[in-house]
Design a protein around this motif. Structure first.
Motif, PDB file in Angstrom:
ATOM      1  N   ARG A 101       0.769  -1.369   0.005  1.00  5.01           N
ATOM      2  CA  ARG A 101      -0.094  -0.202  -0.146  1.00  5.01           C
ATOM      3  C   ARG A 101       0.847   1.400   0.169  1.00  5.01           C
ATOM      4  N   SER A 102       1.779   1.323   0.774  1.00  2.00           N
ATOM      5  CA  SER A 102       2.720   2.425   0.962  1.00  2.00           C
ATOM      6  C   SER A 102       3.517   2.666  -0.165  1.00  2.00           C
TER       7      SER A 102
ATOM      8  N   ARG B 250       0.062  11.142   6.512  1.00  2.25           N
ATOM      9  CA  ARG B 250      -0.103   9.788   7.351  1.00  2.25           C
ATOM     10  C   ARG B 250      -0.232  10.344   8.605  1.00  2.25           C
TER      11      ARG B 250
ATOM     12  N   GLU C 195      -2.253   3.294   8.941  1.00  2.00           N
ATOM     13  CA  GLU C 195      -1.507   4.528   8.639  1.00  2.00           C
ATOM     14  C   GLU C 195      -0.193   4.331   9.466  1.00  2.00           C
TER      15      GLU C 195
ATOM     16  N   GLU D  70       1.621   1.948   9.781  1.00  2.00           N
ATOM     17  CA  GLU D  70       2.541   0.680   8.894  1.00  2.00           C
ATOM     18  C   GLU D  70       2.690   1.561   7.859  1.00  2.00           C
ATOM     19  N   GLU D  71       2.063   2.403   6.975  1.00  5.70           N
ATOM     20  CA  GLU D  71       2.492   3.258   5.815  1.00  5.70           C
ATOM     21  C   GLU D  71       3.435   4.221   6.037  1.00  5.70           C
ATOM     22  N   LEU D  72       3.550   4.863   7.508  1.00  6.26           N
ATOM     23  CA  LEU D  72       4.216   5.760   7.815  1.00  6.26           C
ATOM     24  C   LEU D  72       5.484   5.404   8.080  1.00  6.26           C
TER      25      LEU D  72
ATOM     26  N   ILE E 233       7.196   4.676   4.472  1.00  4.64           N
ATOM     27  CA  ILE E 233       7.625   5.787   3.772  1.00  4.64           C
ATOM     28  C   ILE E 233       8.918   6.328   4.394  1.00  4.64           C
TER      29      ILE E 233
END
Length: 150
Positions: free
Chosen positions: A24-25, A62, A81, A83-85, A88
């Motif tokens: 996703r990220s 995020r 969020e 996880e994505e942070l 990134i």
């Protein structure tokens, strides 16, 4: 190796590992790069500075979403969020520690000759340029306010 190439390499590894959070990220970063490259007024290629600004923008988005989800008691969305942070942030330059940031900001204040909160704009202009990618804008702003208030 450009950011886009690193993202593609990581994307392939995430697909093989079936890591949904990383996928996703990485797809979000890839989409943001493509948008930036094809937007009006762009030269087609992104500089390293452009890439850093793009990543910072994604991190800020995020973080804002994470805060909102935590306030609204939505731990399921907050976890995504987070996880994505983390993914990134791997592509950003190393962030300054609070002590290092304080030392940098104090040096900038000394070099600009600022002495009161009225000089905050002058200090922030220099600080945001020098510390771009190394520290969050909110943290810089709060520290400048604190040091100029003394």
């Amino acid at each position: 190796m450009s950011l886009e190439q690193k993202i593609m390499t990581e994307l392939k590894a995430a697909m093989i590992a079936k890591n949904e959070g990383a996928l996703r990220s990485l797809r979000a970063i890839k989409a943001a790069i493509l948008l930036a490259k094809t937007s009006e007024g762009s030269k087609g290629d992104l500089t390293e500075d452009d890439e850093t600004k793009l990543l910072q923008k994604l991190v800020k988005q995020r973080r804002d979403s994470l805060d909102i989800f935590l306030q609204q008691n939505r731990p399921d969305l907050a976890e995504k969020e987070k996880e994505e942070l983390e993914v990134i942030e791997k592509f950003l330059p190393k962030q300054l520690s609070p002590e290092e940031l304080k030392a940098e900001v104090a040096a900038i204040i000394a070099s600009t000759g600022a002495s009161s909160p009225a000089d905050m704009g002058k200090v922030m202009g220099v600080a945001t340029k020098q510390l771009a990618g190394k520290a969050d804008g909110k943290a810089i702003s709060a520290l400048v306010k604190e040091l100029l208030a003394k």
